[in-house]
Design an enzyme around this catalytic site. Structure first.
Site, PDB file in Angstrom:
ATOM      1  N   ASP A 321      29.410  42.866  35.259  1.00 53.56           N
ATOM      2  CA  ASP A 321      30.558  43.586  35.309  1.00 53.56           C
ATOM      3  C   ASP A 321      30.886  44.163  36.847  1.00 53.56           C
ATOM      4  OD1 ASP A 321      33.286  43.884  34.526  1.00 53.56           O
ATOM      5  OD2 ASP A 321      32.553  45.552  33.441  1.00 53.56           O
ATOM      6  N   GLU A 324      33.193  42.938  42.032  1.00 52.81           N
ATOM      7  CA  GLU A 324      34.088  42.491  42.981  1.00 52.81           C
ATOM      8  C   GLU A 324      34.228  42.942  44.243  1.00 52.81           C
ATOM      9  OE1 GLU A 324      34.723  43.519  39.898  1.00 52.81           O
ATOM     10  OE2 GLU A 324      35.054  41.714  38.831  1.00 52.81           O
ATOM     11  N   ASP A 425      39.581  41.205  32.162  1.00 52.46           N
ATOM     12  CA  ASP A 425      40.452  41.921  31.090  1.00 52.46           C
ATOM     13  C   ASP A 425      41.851  41.621  30.622  1.00 52.46           C
ATOM     14  OD1 ASP A 425      38.013  43.530  31.523  1.00 52.46           O
ATOM     15  OD2 ASP A 425      39.167  45.152  32.310  1.00 52.46           O
TER      16      ASP A 425
HETATM   17  O1  MIG Z   1      36.341  49.364  34.052  1.00 56.31           O
HETATM   18  O2  MIG Z   1      32.247  48.176  30.781  1.00 56.31           O
HETATM   19  O3  MIG Z   1      35.744  43.683  32.125  1.00 56.31           O
HETATM   20  O4  MIG Z   1      34.595  43.661  29.598  1.00 56.31           O
HETATM   21  O5  MIG Z   1      34.178  45.941  28.384  1.00 56.31           O
HETATM   22  C1  MIG Z   1      35.923  48.753  32.906  1.00 56.31           C
HETATM   23  C2  MIG Z   1      33.371  48.115  30.364  1.00 56.31           C
HETATM   24  C3  MIG Z   1      34.715  48.102  32.858  1.00 56.31           C
HETATM   25  C4  MIG Z   1      35.253  45.817  32.199  1.00 56.31           C
HETATM   26  C5  MIG Z   1      34.941  44.588  31.841  1.00 56.31           C
HETATM   27  C6  MIG Z   1      35.077  44.612  30.178  1.00 56.31           C
HETATM   28  C7  MIG Z   1      34.150  45.855  29.809  1.00 56.31           C
HETATM   29  C8  MIG Z   1      34.414  47.052  30.610  1.00 56.31           C
HETATM   30  N1  MIG Z   1      34.564  47.078  32.031  1.00 56.31           N
END
Ligand code: MIG
Length: 704
Positions: A321, A324, A425
């Site tokens: 996660d 980017e 999201d």
């Molecule tokens: O800023 O880890 O897309 O699936 O639950 C949010 C917390 C960070 C974004 C991910 C999401 C995840 C969440 N993350």
């Protein structure tokens, strides 16, 4: 045929392309170049020190499909898109750029059909005729880029060649096709076990439980929260004993903290740098963090070792996660805000909001783009490959012969070699069921076959009806994972009382029945380069009408799925490109448009005439036990063909041909089984063929 075009002087390698053999290299503007009819009429290049722009006239108006999970209409023609990986967390119809960059589209016009892959990992803009002048424009902030034009007779052939260029899909383990439950977060090991136990107690099948960021100690990657996950080894053991697999989230930001091993090892060695040579820092969940430079081989090696350790502790899969890279703020931002506090007034209105960063999406602001990689490359030139290299590193943390369950939020073309993706999201909005259909079909068209979205919706609160419809849709997509955000209404299958729990169980059970069909189609697809989920036109491109259908899709080559994506509806219109068997009503519908019933407990779906769908018994998790096979035969004219694939589901031995593949031909009361390959342990099973023809329904039982 693949043509490679080089514009300007490219100075970075994206590493997306693995196969440069057999690619015809063309120089723009020479004679050869102009021989490719319909594509290269009238090309114009402008460049200055900051950007390079290539403008092309297109002879015919057409349609364009691809670009992965961007939002907006399924047909990409008529709009401009930006490729600049961004944590853009509200997927409204105009949200662009998003997390991933797949600068590949397939153009379809009356007389031409070709793919265009613009391989540039920095800032890239592709304008597909937004001015309506039959012009496409490619713009980069850089000195040059490479583009591949892929010419093929069919869309299938174009995609196959694109995968020849960027790499085949890595096969996921079979259990990755079971149901998966996630939530930000299950905060304690007790909670995790409660959720898992509920599935077994309530007899709702489930294969995977996810751990979101709260399993860690202060969000420090490769640590466990000492209080809430004190006995995590025991927890893992208990989950495994019950047939669950566990996937843990991994973020790239390494907390700056003395004596935190990962930080100490990485500092001044493995992290991205400021122009002055110091490690670059930003703020993410753990507070102050630094970011590994996954572009460097030695960093990937270091990281993959950590993944390996966690994997050997029993974590079966990983989701990457925030890669980017998503950064909440940098020192520079803080300074600016401080200055603002002194200098700016309410009178400045909108300027106040813009400058303090309280307006707009996080990544749209160019945070840390002067970062430097260990090899001296400026980050903004290769930004879009950060997530690509992160999952690549995780891929290396597994045994070579082991299948990986790896997904990443940020990605770039070629990511299919290492893993799959989810769409980030989304919201618990009705609009997002139809949006996700488009996004997943588009991901398949850029070669990422293991794809999925947060089923039920991530942000916002699901209603019972929405969750049912979202789950019905989710049960027919490659990755069937229910996930939701902190502070939103719970979305586990039992969250809306008994009546809905029963509906949800039925939906998930049906998914498990379909596993033999799903797995067969997936594995043949991985080997032959066609996606598990696809738009109708992928299999029926000679039927022009299929190009206009964006609210239906196909699972494998034979099931047409038509989700309900509006509240209150108990009917919907469907388009069938060929006669098909309605799998709810068990009646044949002819080619064309139909209004079909869709009460809350049913999702319209159809088995194309002439095909066979192998199904199995419901089980609590994939491969829990052996099962007889019930094969649904859609044989209006008393003829049908189907396939059945089996292997160990966890190793890469399929690459060495260690699998069984049977072609099953039904014709006029007779079943014929052809062994295409039988190189894997095979135990004979009872097959019960339920045959639907125009006249009658019949059954044949036999051992195969
Ligand atoms: O800023 O880890 O897309 O699936 O639950 C949010 C917390 C960070 C974004 C991910 C999401 C995840 C969440 N993350």
């Amino acid at each position: 045929m693949i043509y490679q075009l080089v514009y300007g002087t490219p100075d970075v390698d994206s590493e997306s392309v693995i196969n440069k053999r057999k690619v015809a290299v063309l120089k723009p503007f020479n004679d050869e170049f102009y021989k490719i009819d319909g594509i290269f009429e009238d090309v114009e290049i402008t460049n200055n020190s900051e950007e390079l722009v290539v403008k092309r006239k297109v002879l015919e108006k057409g349609m364009a499909f691809g670009f992965g999970d961007k939002v907006g209409s399924f047909n990409r023609w008529g709009k401009k898109y930006v490729f600049w990986n961004t944590d853009n967390y509200t997927h409204h119809p105009d949200a662009d750029p998003l997390y991933k960059s797949f600068p590949f589209y397939i153009f379809i016009a009356k007389n031409f059909k070709y793919g265009v892959f613009t391989d540039y990992p920095g800032f890239l803009e592709i304008d597909l005729d937004s001015e309506g002048k039959q012009e496409v424009v490619f713009k980069i902030k850089g000195t040059g880029f490479i583009q591949y034009i892929i010419i093929g007779k069919t869309i299938k052939d174009i995609l196959k060649q694109y995968l020849y260029l960027t790499g085949k899909n890595t096969a996921f383990p079979k259990w990755a096709f079971g149901y998966q439950q996630s939530r930000w977060s299950y905060f304690t090991e007790k909670q995790v076990l409660e959720v898992a136990n509920s599935f077994r107690k309530k007899k709702i099948p489930c294969d995977v439980i996810y751990l979101d960021i709260d399993y860690m100690d202060s969000y420090k990657v490769f640590t466990w929260d000492k209080k809430n996950f004190k006995n995590h080894k025991k927890m893992i053991q208990k989950l495994h004993d019950k047939g669950f697999k566990i996937s843990a989230i991994i973020d790239p930001g390494i907390k700056v903290e003395k004596n935190y091993k990962v930080f100490e090892e990485g500092k001044n060695r493995y992290f991205l740098k400021e122009p002055n040579g110091e490690d670059f820092e930003g703020a993410v969940w753990p507070g102050r963090v630094r970011f590994p430079d996954f572009r460097a081989r030695k960093v990937r090696k270091w990281w993959s070792k950590k993944i390996k350790d966690l994997h050997s502790e029993g974590i079966d899969g990983f989701w990457n996660d925030m890669n980017e890279i998503s950064i909440f703020a940098t020192e520079k931002d803080i300074k600016e805000i401080k200055d603002l506090v002194n200098n700016i007034k309410l009178e400045d209105g909108i300027d106040l909001a813009i400058k303090s960063g309280t307006i707009g999406e996080i990544g749209k602001r160019d945070r840390g783009n002067d970062i430097v990689h260990l090899d001296g490359t400026i980050h903004y030139k290769v930004k879009n490959t950060y997530g690509f290299n992160m999952i690549r590193s995780a891929y290396d943390g597994f045994e070579k012969n082991e299948r990986r369950m790896l997904i990443t939020r940020s990605a770039y073309s070629g990511v299919q070699r290492y893993g799959g993706v989810w769409t980030g999201d989304n919201h618990s909005w009705w609009e997002h069921i139809s949006l996700e259909m488009n996004r997943l079909m588009s991901l398949s068209l850029v070669g990422v076959f293991y794809n999925g979205c947060d089923v039920g919706g991530f942000n916002g609160n699901a209603t019972a009806e929405l969750l049912v419809r979202f789950m019905q849709f989710g049960s027919f997509i490659p990755m069937f994972r229910n996930h939701s955000a902190l502070g939103t209404k719970n979305q586990e299958p039992w969250s809306f009382g008994k009546k809905y729990e029963e509906l949800m169980r039925k939906i998930i059970e049906y998914r498990y029945r379909l596993i033999p069909y799903i797995y067969t189609e997936y594995m043949i697809g991985v080997m032959k380069d066609f996606p598990l989920l696809s738009p109708l036109f992928f299999n029926f491109e000679s039927d022009e009408r299929t190009f206009l259908v964006d609210d239906q899709f196909m699972l494998g080559r034979n099931i047409i799925v038509c989700p309900v994506y509006k509240p209150g509806l108990n009917k919907r219109v469907v388009y069938l490109p060929k006669r098909a068997l309605d799998l709810n009503k068990k009646v044949f519908l002819s080619k064309g448009w139909h209004e079909v019933e869709a009460p809350l407990e049913e999702i319209p779906h159809f088995l194309v005439d002439g095909s066979i769908m192998p199904t199995q018994k419901v089980m609590s998790y994939v491969d829990e036990k052996e099962s007889d096979i019930t094969a649904i035969v859609s044989a209006y004219n008393d003829k049908a063909i189907g396939y059945y694939y089996e292997d160990d589901g966890i190793s890469n031995n399929y690459k060495k041909g260690m699998y069984n593949l049977y072609k099953i031909v039904y014709e006029k009361n007779k079943i014929e089984v052809k062994k295409i390959r039988e190189n894997y342990l095979h135990t004979k099973k009872l097959w019960n063929f339920k045959i639907y023809t125009k006249h009658h329904i019949k059954e044949i039982k036999m051992k195969i």
